[in-house]
Design an enzyme around this catalytic site. Structure first.
Site, PDB file in Angstrom:
ATOM      1  N   TYR A 148       0.857  -1.185   0.000  1.00  0.00           N
ATOM      2  CA  TYR A 148       0.000   0.000   0.000  1.00  0.00           C
ATOM      3  C   TYR A 148       0.894   1.236   0.000  1.00  0.00           C
ATOM      4  O   TYR A 148       1.938   1.247  -0.637  1.00  0.00           O
ATOM      5  CB  TYR A 148      -0.962  -0.085   1.202  1.00  0.00           C
ATOM      6  N   LYS A 193     -20.553 -20.276  -9.922  1.00  0.00           N
ATOM      7  CA  LYS A 193     -19.761 -20.175 -11.150  1.00  0.00           C
ATOM      8  C   LYS A 193     -18.327 -19.746 -10.824  1.00  0.00           C
ATOM      9  O   LYS A 193     -17.358 -20.283 -11.366  1.00  0.00           O
ATOM     10  CB  LYS A 193     -20.411 -19.149 -12.070  1.00  0.00           C
TER      11      LYS A 193
END
Length: 389
Positions: free
Chosen positions: A36, A91
Site C-alpha cells: 500500500y 460459477k
C-alpha cells in the site's frame, strides 16, 4: 434430506461459497509500505504511462467478472439479481476449482439493455474477461454484441456459447458411436432462446447438417412473423427445406434431438419416429423426456444435463478452460474458431476405443479437461493473430 434441502443447509452454513484471499501477507511496516502507501504509487504511475502494464501489475490478467441481471436464472426464470447471486458465486467457485482462474460475481439491478451495457463497460478495466450469465433472450444477444465492440477483453455469454460448445463435443462422439455421417444429420433443437440459437449456429458453423429450430409455436421458418432478432437471424441459415409444422413433425426421421426448453415435451412415440435418434434432452432438473423413455423409444444415445444419468452434458467442461486459454495469451476476444476447436478438444478427451453409447463426454469432474481446452483456445488465438502476449 434431498439435494435441494442439503444445498440450502450448506449455503446457510457457509454464508457464501467464495472469499477474497490476499496474495501478500501484511505483517510488517515494510509489507504495508510495499503493498500500500507509499510504495503502491509506483505501479500506479507505471500503469498511468502504459495501460498494458495493468495486466502485469494487478490481478486482472487472471480475473473474470461473472455478471447477471437475474432474468434467466437456471430453470427459475426472472427471479432478480439478488436471487441469482448463489449461481454466480457457484460459477466463480468452479472457475477457481477447475482452472485456477479468479472470478468475481456481479449482479446488476436493471433490465435496461443500455444500463447493463454501460455498467459492464465502465467496470471492464478491472477485469481480464467478462462472463455473462443467466440474462434472458433476446436482450442477451444485443448486450453481448455491444460489449464485444466496446471492451478490449473477451466477452462470453456462457448460456449461449458454453452450452453450444459442450453439446457439439457430445454430438461429435455420438455420431462416431452411431456411425452417422457428419454433414448429413437432421438436427432438431427445441427451445429457440439464447442457448438454442447459439447451439444451432455453432452446429451449422461446424458443418453437422440441417438444423431445424422449434419454439412454442412449432418449427421456425424464414419469413415467419413474430420472430425476435436472434430467431430471425438464424432462420436464414437453418431449416433448409423451409418446413412448417409441430415438434413431432420435425422429429420424424431426425437424427438428433436437442432440448433446451421445458420438461415432458417429447414422447416415446416421437423418439420412435426418429432415425436411431441421438437424444439430448437438456432441460433441468426435469428433461424433455426421461432417459429410460427415450431408450424405450429406440434412442441410440441419450445425454442429459443431470449428474445421475450417463453422459452429463455440462458447461463446466467449457468455460473454465475457454477463459484460462484466452487469459493466458491475452486474447482480444473469443472467436468462432476457438469455440470449434474447444468442442473438438473436449470430444477428443474420450479415446475412440472407449467410446460407448453411455460414454460420449468426459465427466464434469475431470479437471484435466480445462487445461486441454485452454491450450486449444490459446493456440487458435496465436494462429489468428489476436493473442497479445
Amino acid at each position: 434430506m434431498d439435494i435441494n434441502q442439503a444445498s440450502l443447509q450448506m449455503h446457510y452454513d457457509l454464508n457464501g461459497k467464495i472469499e477474497v484471499i490476499s496474495r501478500k501477507k501484511i505483517e510488517t511496516r515494510e509489507d504495508l509500505s510495499l503493498a500500500y502507501t507509499p510504495g503502491v504509487a509506483e505501479p500506479c504511475r507505471v500503469i498511468a504511462r502504459d495501460y498494458e502494464q495493468s495486466f502485469k501489475l494487478t490481478r486482472r490478467s487472471n480475473l473474470v467478472a461473472v455478471i447477471t441481471d437475474g432474468t434467466a436464472v437456471l430453470g427459475l426464470g426472472d427471479i432478480g439479481p439478488a436471487a441469482g447471486m448463489p449461481v454466480m458465486e457457484g460459477k466463480c467457485a468452479l472457475f477457481k476449482e477447475f482452472a485456477d482462474v479468479d472470478a468475481f460475481p456481479l449482479c446488476i439491478d436493471s433490465k435496461d439493455t443500455d444500463t447493463i451495457v454501460q455498467t459492464i463497460a465502465l467496470i471492464s478495466k478491472s477485469f481480464g474477461g467478462i462472463n455473462l450469465e443467466d440474462i434472458a433472450a433476446p436482450r442477451c444477444f444485443e448486450i453481448e454484441r455491444r460489449l464485444k465492440e466496446m471492451c478490449d477483453i473477451p466477452v462470453f455469454h456462457d448460456d449461449q456459447h458454453g452450452t453450444a460448445i459442450v453439446v457439439a463435443a457430445a454430438l461429435l462422439n455420438a455420431i462416431k458411436v452411431t456411425g452417422k455421417e457428419m454433414g448429413q444429420l437432421r438436427i432438431v433443437i427445441n427451445g429457440a432462446g439464447a442457448a438454442g440459437i447459439a447451439i444451432g449456429k455453432h452446429l451449422i458453423n461446424m458443418g453437422f447438417g440441417n438444423v431445424i429450430l422449434c419454439d412454442i409455436n412449432g418449427i421456425i421458418c424464414e419469413g415467419d412473423e413474430g420472430l425476435n432478432h436472434g430467431q430471425e437471424e438464424i432462420s436464414h441459415i437453418s431449416n433448409r427445406n423451409k418446413e412448417h409444422g409441430t415438434l413431432a413433425d420435425a422429429l420424424e426421421n431426425a437424427d438428433v434431438f436437442i432440448g433446451v426448453s421445458r420438461p415432458g415435451l417429447v414422447t416415446k412415440e416421437m423418439v420412435a419416429s426418429m432415425n436411431r435418434g441421438i437424444v439430448f434432452p437438456l432441460a433441468n432438473p426435469t428433461p424433455e423426456i426421461m432417459p429410460d423413455e427415450a431408450l424405450a423409444g429406440g434412442a441410440a444415445v441419450v445425454g442429459t444435463g443431470r449428474s445421475d444419468f450417463p453422459n452429463q452434458i455440462n458447461n463446466v467442461l467449457v468455460f473454465p478452460g475457454v477463459f484460462k486459454g484466452a487469459l493466458s495469451v491475452r486474447a482480444k476476444e473469443i472467436t468462432e474458431s476457438m469455440k470449434q476447436r474447444a468442442s473438438y478438444a473436449i470430444a477428443d478427451m474420450i479415446p475412440e476405443n472407449e467410446l460407448t453409447p453411455e460414454n460420449i463426454i468426459p465427466s464434469p469432474l475431470n479437471k484435466a479437461v480445462a487445461d486441454v481446452v485452454a491450450k486449444a483456445v490459446a493456440d487458435v488465438a496465436v494462429e489468428e493473430g489476436i493473442a497479445r502476449i
